[in-house]
Design an enzyme around this catalytic site. Structure first.
Site, PDB file in Angstrom:
ATOM      1  NE  ARG A 620      49.748  35.737  43.837  1.00 23.49           N
ATOM      2  CZ  ARG A 620      49.122  35.252  42.543  1.00 23.49           C
ATOM      3  NH1 ARG A 620      49.710  34.769  41.644  1.00 23.49           N
ATOM      4  NH2 ARG A 620      47.751  35.479  42.433  1.00 23.49           N
ATOM      5  CB  SER A 681      38.905  35.198  47.905  1.00 25.57           C
ATOM      6  OG  SER A 681      40.142  35.488  47.777  1.00 25.57           O
ATOM      7  CG  ASP A 735      39.207  37.261  45.304  1.00 25.58           C
ATOM      8  OD1 ASP A 735      38.727  36.311  44.535  1.00 25.58           O
ATOM      9  OD2 ASP A 735      37.868  37.030  45.971  1.00 25.58           O
TER      10      ASP A 735
HETATM   11  C1  G6P Z   1      44.024  36.689  40.972  1.00 25.48           C
HETATM   12  C2  G6P Z   1      43.959  36.909  42.783  1.00 25.48           C
HETATM   13  C3  G6P Z   1      43.166  36.449  43.905  1.00 25.48           C
HETATM   14  C4  G6P Z   1      41.436  35.292  43.022  1.00 25.48           C
HETATM   15  C5  G6P Z   1      42.264  34.770  41.766  1.00 25.48           C
HETATM   16  C6  G6P Z   1      40.943  34.524  41.567  1.00 25.48           C
HETATM   17  O1  G6P Z   1      45.063  35.580  41.398  1.00 25.48           O
HETATM   18  O2  G6P Z   1      45.256  37.754  42.629  1.00 25.48           O
HETATM   19  O3  G6P Z   1      43.064  36.841  44.456  1.00 25.48           O
HETATM   20  O4  G6P Z   1      41.755  35.127  44.125  1.00 25.48           O
HETATM   21  O5  G6P Z   1      42.674  35.913  40.543  1.00 25.48           O
HETATM   22  O6  G6P Z   1      41.125  33.824  40.233  1.00 25.48           O
HETATM   23  P1  G6P Z   1      41.535  32.802  40.462  1.00 25.48           P
HETATM   24  O7  G6P Z   1      41.184  31.954  38.553  1.00 25.48           O
HETATM   25  O8  G6P Z   1      42.899  32.549  40.385  1.00 25.48           O
HETATM   26  O9  G6P Z   1      40.425  31.847  41.058  1.00 25.48           O
HETATM   27  C1  BGC Z   2      33.834  33.766  47.392  1.00 29.65           C
HETATM   28  C2  BGC Z   2      34.212  34.721  47.423  1.00 29.65           C
HETATM   29  C3  BGC Z   2      35.550  34.853  46.183  1.00 29.65           C
HETATM   30  C4  BGC Z   2      35.431  34.467  44.920  1.00 29.65           C
HETATM   31  C5  BGC Z   2      36.066  34.679  44.023  1.00 29.65           C
HETATM   32  C6  BGC Z   2      33.407  32.589  46.186  1.00 29.65           C
HETATM   33  O1  BGC Z   2      33.691  31.373  45.820  1.00 29.65           O
HETATM   34  O2  BGC Z   2      32.896  33.453  48.087  1.00 29.65           O
HETATM   35  O3  BGC Z   2      34.654  35.529  48.379  1.00 29.65           O
HETATM   36  O4  BGC Z   2      35.597  36.287  45.975  1.00 29.65           O
HETATM   37  O5  BGC Z   2      34.895  32.821  45.424  1.00 29.65           O
HETATM   38  O6  BGC Z   2      37.060  34.336  44.342  1.00 29.65           O
END
Ligand code: G6P
Ligand code: BGC
Length: 995
Positions: A620, A681, A735
């Protein structure tokens, strides 16, 4: 419920009565037309017992007194009344199917959980115990099923008479008696008696919990009784067994301490007390089900089971979606109608005779089972006795003399009625009459010339009414079947069982004729069940045994996923230890990375910021406007194709800048250089707020030339490669940090960030003095734990299953992110798929048929778990999803897939909870607090969308960190807002530093 009126015969009605199919004049019609002058045999009819109609043994007419006529007329049930009973019973059936609370006086419609008629593949030796079908006797059988191939083996069987004091005594005595008969029978059987499996045919109304089904009660408690728990990794292996709670006794039984209790357990306890054999009670079925399932393969399958023995009842295969108590939308399930209790509230009033009322009053259960008391073999003899006693006392029979036997309840049995009625048209009338005389003399009666004949008429009247009432009930079941299958014409096989059928051949023919009258759109074939349903019970037991064996294999497979408190406490302690080591910079699977975020927002932040959010399901780009009035976000989601995520680093960052430029253009921001916060992340060793060295990719990313690089530099280089774009990258945050900051803006107690999405991770505010890698020993710093890698040092191996190993082996980073691979969305679906493959290979699922689709990686999405485990429609979801995957499944398969999903997501949530417990306990102890109140900011698709995940995490934290009051605050705007806030804090601090 239409009321059935007692009415005099109108001329056209008697006409109707006359016109039964096949032109058989009914008994009483004769009497109507002939009145007191006498009865006449119908010309040319073969031995008239066939038609169950009384006719004189000789050609002379028999004078019948008005009293006798009046008596016999009471047993007349007109076609209109039969149709009213049929309609009323049908109405009561649909009422009960709909789950509406039904008055005691209606049919019960009890699901039996038999979902299919026999495949014919059932094999093995089974012991069958029949209690209640034949009144004061129980029967034990040894049935050998040989599947489709072998020759049918005759069962061994033995009948035991139950002493009256046992039928009316304490329940324990009855079950001890049954256990004693069992071992006496088995003593005589020259077969191997190890691992005996027993099918319990218990012919009384019972609420069953299933043959082998687990009720949908979410996680942990399946609502089933564990028979014999056995120690195993991750706590207990639960071996489930059926439960069947007796609703009420019928048919001459009145044992205490049984109603409302589980009769399977009572039998198990009695067998244990007997101690002679170890017998596993695998299934409990109603005798009608045994009868239906015992239908001769050549004729079947029978889809209705009809029993008229001491009592009467029927079962049939109903569409599962019509049975409200079942959460099923497909397939069929056998429902025991329990029509014996039909209409005790007087619906049958007009048809009930004074003799029925008298019989009911003297019965063990006055007011109950009124319908059964007009049909069941236990009562027919008594009805005849009451009529005979009445007629004798009126002086129109036996010269007005009675006998103590005639006045004794139960002195005339079904067998007597059968013999007397059957001799109505004997091949040798004299022999017949002599037999009746003999029976009546045995009752101490002096039998006059015409008495025997009149007695036979009484028998025939009682029996004919029973057959016609039974037909009306059966016609209701057939109409229900035709209706629920939306058929014009129903072709069906009805299995019949019980001594009334065996002993009263006219019963079946009257029943058949009346069914043809009442349900002409049903083409019914009546199939007498072989050996009284014993084989049918063995069939059900075989199915139950197979399902129980499958359940055992399922429990064995899922046991390692069922973590107990001790195991979770060990995970918590190991994580705590790894945290301390990581903070000290010692070898640890937790990197505990300083993020250079020292404070959570204090609300004074202001300005417009750009934010990027990379690493979750979506990439995003956000414009975040922080004003006094709050935060306003405009964002756009862009995709990161796999070939970009796994291509070159340059390609990836150029793609990111393309998206930023596209966003700026759309938002009219082109050319503006707003401060930018980058949520990245992945594990980064930060050297400062805007410096982050990527340690390794995770979650399916693997772009080259990035690991070991400062990703802020990589972004700036990409910006540099793009002409006329200027961006001021101020901060890079994980994140988890973005989520903590975003929630911290709403709740200042938010000091922990948790992500459970594609990947999983957590961060929290640690005391700076504990962070060896950063100078300073006052204040706090947010630590990105990178807990996804927890256990990469083998500390989780005790909990890892072979399915986890399969998933890890197939991942692009084997040996890495162990904790993540047991918890997060990228992997749970794959774990489930591997378990389903394993269970299919064991033949437990999908009849052992492996399908190409199920062998396809990532075909079972983690979002399926959330859909499948949604409380409502669970089984329908399972079915829809698996059928889309081209998997043919039975309803048992659907249930097992649901349990697999529940076990996998439960373990994930508990492990996540153990991790959070370790973090909040660390903060509490850091601050030397007795009790800590803290908020955890959470984001991630799995946490947000799974119906139970969040509550299981919270429950686990409560158990493992009871001195922490933890609030989980779901982030609304994602961590992009958090990144913007971190940038805003950095800008604010930079401004104050300049001032
Ligand atoms: C939200 C946050 C992101 C995060 C994500 C993890 O969208 O804004 O920063 O990485 O959640 O969840 P997801 O299910 O999208 O991996
Ligand atoms: C990453 C982290 C991240 C998490 C959630 C992991 O695979 O190593 O940095 O915070 O995923 O997205």
């Amino acid at each position: 419920m239409p009321n059935i009126a007692r009415e005099e015969l109108k001329p056209e009605e008697s006409e109707q009565l006359l016109l039964l199919p096949g032109g058989h004049p009914p008994l009483w019609n004769h009497m109507d037309s002939i009145g007191p002058v006498g009865l006449r045999q119908r010309e040319g009819a073969p031995g008239c017992s066939q038609e169950g109609l009384p006719c004189p043994s000789d050609s002379s007419e028999l004078p019948v007194s008005p009293q006798v006529l009046a008596c016999l007329q009471q047993f007349k049930v007109t076609e209109t009344q039969l149709r009213q009973i049929q309609a009323s019973l049908l109405c009561s059936m649909e009422h009960a199917l709909g789950g509406q609370a039904s008055p005691a006086s209606s049919v019960r419609m009890l699901p039996t959980y038999v979902g299919s008629t026999p495949h014919g593949t059932e094999q093995g030796d089974f012991v069958v115990l029949e209690l209640g079908a034949t009144g004061a006797s129980l029967r034990v059988l040894w049935v050998t099923l040989v599947g489709n191939e072998g020759h049918r083996m005759e069962p061994w069987s033995q009948e035991f008479v139950i002493p009256p004091e046992v039928m009316l005594g304490p329940g324990q005595q009855l079950f001890d008696f049954a256990a004693h008969c069992l071992s006496e029978f088995l003593d005589a059987i020259p077969m191997d008696k190890k691992g005996l499996q027993l099918g319990f045919s218990f012919s009384f109304p019972c609420h069953q919990t299933g043959l082998d089904r687990v009720r949908q009660s979410g996680h942990g408690d399946s609502g089933w009784k564990v028979c014999s728990p056995m120690k195993a990794i991750g706590g207990l292996i639960q071996v489930f067994c059926p439960q069947s709670t007796l609703i009420s006794w019928t048919k001459g039984f009145r044992c205490s301490g049984v109603e409302g209790h589980d009769v399977v357990q009572l039998l198990r306890d009695a067998i244990k007390r007997q101690g002679a054999y170890s017998i596993d009670v695998v299934a409990v079925v109603n005798d009608t089900v045994g009868t239906m399932m015992g239908c001769e393969p050549g004729f079947g399958p029978c889809e209705v089971g009809l029993v008229v023995d001491t009592g009467t009842n029927a079962c049939y295969m109903e569409e599962a979606r019509h049975v409200a108590v079942l959460d099923e939308d497909r397939g069929r399930v056998c429902v025991s109608v329990e029509w014996g209790s039909f209409s005790d509230d007087g619906v049958l009033g007009p048809v009930l005779t004074t003799f029925d009322h008298a019989l009911d009053q003297e019965s063990l259960n006055p007011g109950a089972q009124r319908f059964e008391k007009m049909i069941g073999g236990l009562y027919l003899g008594e009805l005849v006795r009451l009529v005979l006693a009445h007629l004798a006392q009126q002086g129109v029979l036996f010269d007005g003399c009675t006998s103590s036997a005639l006045l004794t309840q139960g002195s005339i049995l079904l067998e007597h009625v059968a013999e007397m009625e059957d001799t109505l048209c004997p091949s040798s009338p004299l022999a017949g009459a002599a037999r009746v005389h003999a029976i009546l003399q045995d009752l101490g009666l002096s039998v006059g010339a015409s008495d025997a004949k009149l007695v036979q008429y009484v028998c025939a009247a009682v029996l004919t009414r029973a057959a016609r009432l039974c037909a009306a009930a059966l016609a209701a079941v057939l109409s229900r079947l035709r209706h629920s299958r939306e058929l014009q014409m129903l072709q069906i096989a009805v299995a019949t069982g019980g001594r009334v059928f065996e002993r009263h051949p006219s019963f079946l023919s009257i029943l058949q004729e009346t069914v043809m009258l009442l349900a002409p759109e049903c083409d019914v074939s009546f199939i007498p069940s072989v050996d009284g349903g014993g084989r049918g019970v063995a069939m059900v037991t075989a199915v139950a045994a197979r399902l129980a064996a499958h359940r055992h294999l399922l429990e064995e497979t899922l046991a390692p996923f069922r973590l107990n408190h001790e195991q979770l406490a060990v995970v918590q302690a190991q994580m705590r230890e790894a945290m301390v080591k990581g903070l000290r910079g010692e070898a640890s699977s937790l990197r505990m990375l300083p993020t250079y975020v020292r404070a959570t927002p204090d609300g004074t932040e202001r300005g417009d910021f750009l934010a990027l959010d990379l690493g979750g399901t979506n990439f995003r780009v956000l414009l975040v406007r922080v004003t006094e009035g709050g935060v306003k976000i405009t964002s756009q989601v862009y995709s990161i194709p796999e070939y970009v995520a796994q291509g070159s680093g340059q390609q990836l960052f150029d793609h990111i800048v393309d998206c930023i430029v596209d966003f700026q253009q759309k938002q009219g921001l082109s050319g503006q250089s707003l401060p930018l916060g980058f949520t990245f992340s992945f594990p980064c060793r930060q050297l400062g707020l805007d410096q982050g060295i990527l340690l390794n990719w995770t979650k399916g990313f693997n772009a080259s030339d990035c690991e070991g690089q400062d990703v802020v530099c990589l972004l700036r280089e990409a910006i540099g490669r793009r002409q006329a774009v200027e961006l001021n990258v101020v901060a890079i945050v994980n994140d988890t940090v973005g989520t903590m900051m975003s929630c911290g803006y709403e709740d200042s107690r938010c000091e922990v960030g948790l992500i459970v999405g594609t990947g999983t991770n957590a961060c929290y505010m640690e005391e700076l003095q504990n962070v060896a890698a950063v100078a300073g020993d006052s204040g706090h710093m947010c630590i990105n734990m990178e807990w996804g890698a927890f256990g990469d040092d083998g500390s989780l191996d005790l909990l890892r299953t072979c399915f986890d190993a399969n998933v890890d082996q197939a991942s692009i980073n084997p040996g890495k992110q162990s904790f993540e691979k047991m918890i997060s969305g990228m992997y749970l679906g794959e774990i489930v798929r591997h378990i389903l493959l394993h269970l299919t290979s064991l033949g437990v699922l999908f009849r052992g048929q492996q399908t190409q689709r199920l062998q396809t990686r990532d075909i079972f999405k983690t979002k399926f778990l959330s859909e499948i485990e949604s409380d409502s429609l669970a089984l329908r979801q399972v079915r829809a999803i698996l059928e889309d995957l081209g998997l043919p499944l039975t309803s048992d398969d659907a249930l097992m897939v649901l349990e697999v999903c529940q076990a996998v997501s439960q373990r994930a949530a508990q492990l996540c909870g153990a991790g959070v417990a370790a973090v909040v306990e660390k903060i509490r102890e850091n601050r030397g607090l007795e009790e800590l109140t803290v908020t955890v900011g959470v984001d991630g698709t799995l946490y947000k969308l799974h119906p139970h995940f969040s509550s299981l995490v919270a429950a686990t934290v409560r158990k493992l960190a009871p001195r922490c009051v933890v609030t989980f605050l779901q982030s609304e705007d994602g961590s992009g807002k958090g990144a913007a806030l971190v940038t805003a804090v950095a800008c604010r601090l930079a401004q104050t530093a300049c001032v």
